[in-house]
Design a protein around this motif. Structure first.
Motif, PDB file in Angstrom:
ATOM      1  N   ASN A 222       0.490  -1.088  -0.498  1.00 51.92           N
ATOM      2  CA  ASN A 222      -0.094  -0.146  -0.192  1.00 51.92           C
ATOM      3  C   ASN A 222       1.066   1.022  -0.322  1.00 51.92           C
ATOM      4  O   ASN A 222       0.593   1.822  -0.494  1.00 51.92           O
ATOM      5  CB  ASN A 222      -1.188  -0.151   1.113  1.00 51.92           C
ATOM      6  CG  ASN A 222      -2.187  -1.252   1.560  1.00 51.92           C
ATOM      7  OD1 ASN A 222      -2.154  -1.422   0.345  1.00 51.92           O
ATOM      8  ND2 ASN A 222      -2.416  -1.935   2.480  1.00 51.92           N
ATOM      9  N   VAL A 225       2.113   1.897  -3.689  1.00 51.35           N
ATOM     10  CA  VAL A 225       0.894   2.109  -4.435  1.00 51.35           C
ATOM     11  C   VAL A 225       0.570   3.157  -4.500  1.00 51.35           C
ATOM     12  O   VAL A 225       0.507   3.816  -5.355  1.00 51.35           O
ATOM     13  CB  VAL A 225      -0.691   1.016  -3.753  1.00 51.35           C
ATOM     14  CG1 VAL A 225      -1.195   1.577  -5.067  1.00 51.35           C
ATOM     15  CG2 VAL A 225       0.256   0.131  -4.491  1.00 51.35           C
ATOM     16  N   ARG A 226       0.849   4.649  -3.235  1.00 56.68           N
ATOM     17  CA  ARG A 226       0.158   4.974  -3.094  1.00 56.68           C
ATOM     18  C   ARG A 226       1.209   6.355  -3.683  1.00 56.68           C
ATOM     19  O   ARG A 226       1.194   7.368  -3.439  1.00 56.68           O
ATOM     20  CB  ARG A 226       0.403   5.422  -1.427  1.00 56.68           C
ATOM     21  CG  ARG A 226      -1.000   4.865  -0.678  1.00 56.68           C
ATOM     22  CD  ARG A 226      -1.192   5.341   0.676  1.00 56.68           C
ATOM     23  NE  ARG A 226      -1.425   6.905   0.964  1.00 56.68           N
ATOM     24  CZ  ARG A 226      -1.671   7.246   1.842  1.00 56.68           C
ATOM     25  NH1 ARG A 226      -1.707   7.378   3.485  1.00 56.68           N
ATOM     26  NH2 ARG A 226      -2.006   8.780   1.889  1.00 56.68           N
ATOM     27  N   PHE A 228       1.897   6.643  -6.402  1.00 47.45           N
ATOM     28  CA  PHE A 228       1.467   6.946  -8.223  1.00 47.45           C
ATOM     29  C   PHE A 228       0.050   7.757  -8.127  1.00 47.45           C
ATOM     30  O   PHE A 228      -0.332   7.718  -7.014  1.00 47.45           O
ATOM     31  CB  PHE A 228       0.877   5.626  -9.042  1.00 47.45           C
ATOM     32  CG  PHE A 228       2.243   4.370  -8.678  1.00 47.45           C
ATOM     33  CD1 PHE A 228       3.427   4.713 -10.468  1.00 47.45           C
ATOM     34  CD2 PHE A 228       2.767   4.261  -7.740  1.00 47.45           C
ATOM     35  CE1 PHE A 228       4.764   4.139 -10.078  1.00 47.45           C
ATOM     36  CE2 PHE A 228       4.301   3.347  -8.139  1.00 47.45           C
ATOM     37  CZ  PHE A 228       4.674   3.350  -9.568  1.00 47.45           C
ATOM     38  N   PRO A 230      -3.431   8.426  -8.095  1.00 49.10           N
ATOM     39  CA  PRO A 230      -4.966   7.959  -7.983  1.00 49.10           C
ATOM     40  C   PRO A 230      -5.184   7.182  -8.845  1.00 49.10           C
ATOM     41  O   PRO A 230      -6.064   5.927  -8.936  1.00 49.10           O
ATOM     42  CB  PRO A 230      -5.839   8.918  -7.057  1.00 49.10           C
ATOM     43  CG  PRO A 230      -4.671  10.137  -6.826  1.00 49.10           C
ATOM     44  CD  PRO A 230      -3.476  10.235  -7.825  1.00 49.10           C
ATOM     45  N   ARG A 232      -3.837   5.686 -11.420  1.00 48.05           N
ATOM     46  CA  ARG A 232      -3.039   4.676 -11.325  1.00 48.05           C
ATOM     47  C   ARG A 232      -2.304   3.895 -10.934  1.00 48.05           C
ATOM     48  O   ARG A 232      -2.255   2.983 -10.793  1.00 48.05           O
ATOM     49  CB  ARG A 232      -1.680   5.264 -12.445  1.00 48.05           C
ATOM     50  CG  ARG A 232      -1.836   6.278 -13.457  1.00 48.05           C
ATOM     51  CD  ARG A 232      -2.044   5.305 -14.719  1.00 48.05           C
ATOM     52  NE  ARG A 232      -1.167   4.241 -14.518  1.00 48.05           N
ATOM     53  CZ  ARG A 232      -1.091   3.280 -16.177  1.00 48.05           C
ATOM     54  NH1 ARG A 232      -1.727   3.289 -16.736  1.00 48.05           N
ATOM     55  NH2 ARG A 232      -0.738   2.190 -15.727  1.00 48.05           N
ATOM     56  N   ARG A 233      -2.682   3.968  -9.237  1.00 49.63           N
ATOM     57  CA  ARG A 233      -3.118   2.813  -8.060  1.00 49.63           C
ATOM     58  C   ARG A 233      -3.691   1.494  -8.500  1.00 49.63           C
ATOM     59  O   ARG A 233      -2.620   0.618  -7.946  1.00 49.63           O
ATOM     60  CB  ARG A 233      -3.210   3.520  -6.749  1.00 49.63           C
ATOM     61  CG  ARG A 233      -2.419   4.633  -6.713  1.00 49.63           C
ATOM     62  CD  ARG A 233      -3.428   5.112  -5.430  1.00 49.63           C
ATOM     63  NE  ARG A 233      -2.897   6.438  -5.018  1.00 49.63           N
ATOM     64  CZ  ARG A 233      -3.027   7.507  -4.432  1.00 49.63           C
ATOM     65  NH1 ARG A 233      -3.974   7.494  -3.642  1.00 49.63           N
ATOM     66  NH2 ARG A 233      -1.888   8.667  -3.715  1.00 49.63           N
ATOM     67  N   GLU A 234      -5.045   1.372  -9.247  1.00 51.08           N
ATOM     68  CA  GLU A 234      -5.007   0.008  -9.156  1.00 51.08           C
ATOM     69  C   GLU A 234      -4.520  -1.040  -9.855  1.00 51.08           C
ATOM     70  O   GLU A 234      -4.097  -2.184 -10.681  1.00 51.08           O
ATOM     71  CB  GLU A 234      -6.734   0.136  -9.622  1.00 51.08           C
ATOM     72  CG  GLU A 234      -7.371  -1.340 -10.248  1.00 51.08           C
ATOM     73  CD  GLU A 234      -8.863  -0.984 -10.343  1.00 51.08           C
ATOM     74  OE1 GLU A 234      -9.193  -2.293 -10.643  1.00 51.08           O
ATOM     75  OE2 GLU A 234      -9.530   0.331 -10.766  1.00 51.08           O
ATOM     76  N   VAL A 236      -1.680  -0.373 -10.861  1.00 49.06           N
ATOM     77  CA  VAL A 236       0.414  -0.169 -10.156  1.00 49.06           C
ATOM     78  C   VAL A 236      -0.507  -1.951  -9.073  1.00 49.06           C
ATOM     79  O   VAL A 236       0.750  -2.424  -8.891  1.00 49.06           O
ATOM     80  CB  VAL A 236       0.153   0.548  -9.211  1.00 49.06           C
ATOM     81  CG1 VAL A 236       1.755   0.559  -8.584  1.00 49.06           C
ATOM     82  CG2 VAL A 236       0.917   2.079 -10.517  1.00 49.06           C
ATOM     83  N   ARG A 237      -0.898  -1.715  -8.494  1.00 44.97           N
ATOM     84  CA  ARG A 237      -1.126  -3.240  -7.728  1.00 44.97           C
ATOM     85  C   ARG A 237      -1.518  -4.478  -8.171  1.00 44.97           C
ATOM     86  O   ARG A 237      -0.896  -5.247  -7.797  1.00 44.97           O
ATOM     87  CB  ARG A 237      -2.828  -2.381  -7.128  1.00 44.97           C
ATOM     88  CG  ARG A 237      -3.042  -3.659  -5.585  1.00 44.97           C
ATOM     89  CD  ARG A 237      -4.027  -3.211  -4.544  1.00 44.97           C
ATOM     90  NE  ARG A 237      -3.917  -2.093  -3.972  1.00 44.97           N
ATOM     91  CZ  ARG A 237      -3.615  -2.503  -2.659  1.00 44.97           C
ATOM     92  NH1 ARG A 237      -3.171  -2.910  -1.983  1.00 44.97           N
ATOM     93  NH2 ARG A 237      -3.210  -0.755  -2.451  1.00 44.97           N
TER      94      ARG A 237
END
Length: 410
Positions: A222, A225-226, A228, A230, A232-234, A236-237
Motif C-alpha cells: 500500500n 502504491v500510494r 503513484f 490515484p 493509476r493505483r489500481e 500499479v497494484r
C-alpha cells in the motif's frame, strides 16, 4: 426582344425579376446543400485510404510522444539504479526472501490452520533447526576435508612451480608474479576478508527485512502504491501482484530443479565412492539456484574433493556433473519452465553477465529473478498500457465513424 416576347406572352417585368431571383435562390440553396460534400471530412466511410492515413498519423503522433516519455523514464531509472544499485539489490533480495517465506508460510497455514504470523514462525524454526543439524553433523568432516584439500593444493602449487621453472617463459612469468607478491597479497587477502564479512552482513540484513516483508506485506504494498497518481493505483497494484506471482512460480521451478540435481548428484557420488557425498550434493543443488552459472560452480567442490584420490575418479565426477546438467537442461528444466515461468535463455545469460560486471556475485545471483520482474513490468506497463492503447483508440474512432455512415444509408 426576348424580354418583350415574354412580356407579350403574359410575363410582366416584376414577375420576370422575381422568377430570376427565385431561380438564383434555388441554385444558391442547391450549392449550399452540395458544398459540404466537397469539404474534407475526417472519417466518413470506414476503410477509406485518406481517412485511415489521417487516423494512423494521429495514432503515431500519440505513440511517439508516449514512447519518448517512457524512454526518459527508463533512462532516469537506469541512472538511479547505477547510483544506488547495491541498495536496490539488497531491497530486491529481501523481497525475494519474503516471497520464499510467504510460500512456505502459506503451506504451513494450509496444513495446520494457524495464523500467518504463527506459520511464519514455524518456518523460521524449521530452517534454523535444519542449518544447525547440518553444521553439527557435517562441520567436522568439512574441516578435515578442507585441510586435506589445502595440502593437496600446496602440492600442486610446488609441482607447477617446478614445471614452470624449467622453461624460459615460465621463469619470466614467475619473476613477474613474485615482483609484487608482498604488499598486493596482503591487500588482496584483507579485501577478501572484508568482502566475506560484508556479504554475510548484507545477507543477514536481507533475511531480517524479508521476514518483516513477509509478516505484513499489505502495508508495504500500500505504501508503494500510494506513490503513484490515484487513477493509476489500481493498475500499479495489479502489476505488483503479477510480479509477486511471477517470482513465486520462478522460485517453485528453481526449488524443483535444485531437488532434482541434489538427488542425482548424491546418487552418483555415492556410487563413485566420493567422500562427503551428501554435503557435496547439497552444495551442488543450492548453487543450482543460479541458472547456468551455478551448474558449473556446483561441480567445483566435488571435483576438488575427488582430486584427493586418483585422477580417474575426478574424470568420472566431471562426467557425472555433465550428464546431470544435460538431463536437467534438456529434459527436466523445459517441463518445469513450461509450467512455472518461461524466461529466454539468452536474456538470462546477458542479465547475469551485465549485473555480474556491475555488482559481482550478488548481481549474478539476483540477475534471473530481476529479469523475470522486468519482463512482467514491461509487458504490463509498456506493451499493454502504451503500445496497444493507440490501436484501441483507433478502433474506437473507426467505430464512431461508422455511425454517421450507417445513419445516411436508407
Amino acid at each position: 426582344m426576348r424580354g418583350a416576347h415574354r412580356v407579350a406572352n403574359g410575363w410582366s417585368a416584376d414577375g420576370l425579376r422575381s422568377c430570376r431571383a427565385g431561380r438564383g435562390c434555388q441554385r444558391q440553396k442547391s450549392r449550399s446543400r452540395k458544398q459540404p460534400d466537397r469539404l474534407p471530412v475526417p472519417i466518413v466511410v470506414p476503410g477509406h485510404p485518406t481517412e485511415m492515413s489521417h487516423l494512423q498519423s494521429r495514432a503515431q503522433g500519440i505513440d511517439i510522444a508516449t514512447v519518448l516519455k517512457n524512454i526518459a523514464w527508463a533512462v532516469g531509472l537506469v541512472l538511479l539504479f547505477a547510483v544506488i544499485g547495491r541498495f536496490l539489490l539488497l531491497v530486491f533480495a529481501a523481497a525475494l526472501i519474503a516471497v520464499a517465506f510467504s510460500i512456505l508460510a502459506r503451506a504451513v497455514k494450509r496444513w495446520t490452520g494457524v495464523s500467518t504470523t504463527a506459520a511464519l514462525g514455524i518456518v523460521c524454526l524449521v530452517v534454523l533447526a535444519f542449518l544447525l543439524v547440518l553444521g553439527i553433523f557435517s562441520g567436522p568432516s568439512l574441516v578435515d576435508q578442507g585441510q586435506q584439500l589445502g595440502a593437496q593444493l600446496m602440492t600442486w602449487q610446488k609441482e607447477a612451480h617446478g614445471w614452470l621453472d624449467q622453461r624460459g617463459w615460465g621463469r619470466q612469468l614467475l619473476e613477474r608474479l613474485n615482483a609484487g607478491q608482498g604488499g598486493e597479497a596482503v591487500s588482496q587477502a584483507g579485501g577478501a576478508v572484508m568482502g566475506i564479512f560484508g556479504a554475510l552482513g548484507a545477507l543477514l540484513v536481507a533475511v531480517a527485512a524479508g521476514l518483516y516483508f513477509a509478516g505484513d506485506p499489505d502495508s508495504y504494498v500500500n505504501g508503494a502504491v500510494r506513490l503513484f497518481p490515484p487513477e493509476r493505483r489500481e493498475r500499479v497494484r495489479e502489476i505488483i501482484d503479477a510480479c509477486g506471482a511471477m517470482l513465486s512460480r520462478w522460485l517453485l521451478g528453481q526449488a524443483i530443479g535444485m531437488a532434482f540435481v541434489t538427488v542425482l548428484v548424491y546418487v552418483g557420488l555415492t556410487v563413485l565412492g566420493v567422500p562427503l557425498a551428501p554435503l557435496l550434493a547439497l552444495i551442488a543443488g543450492l548453487l543450482n539456484f543460479v541458472p547456468y552459472v551455478g551448474a558449473f560452480a556446483g561441480s567445483v567442490p566435488a571435483l576438488m574433493v575427488a582430486a584427493n584420490g586418483d585422477p580417474q575418479t575426478m574424470i568420472w565426477v566431471a562426467v557425472l556433473f555433465l550428464a546431470v546438467q544435460m538431463i536437467h537442461g534438456y529434459v527436466i528444466d523445459p517441463r518445469i519452465q513450461e509450467k512455472t515461468s518461461s524466461l529466454p535463455p539468452a536474456m538470462s545469460i546477458l542479465s547475469q553477465t551485465v549485473l555480474g560486471m556491475l555488482f559481482g556475485i550478488i548481481g549474478i545471483v539476483l540477475a534471473t529473478p530481476i529479469l523475470a520482474v522486468v519482463i512482467t513490468i514491461v509487458r504490463m506497463a509498456y506493451v499493454e498500457d502504451v503500445l496497444e492503447q493507440p490501436k484501441e483508440a483507433a478502433d474506437d474512432s473507426l467505430a464512431i465513424a461508422d455511425e454517421p455512415a450507417a445513419l445516411e444509408q436508407p
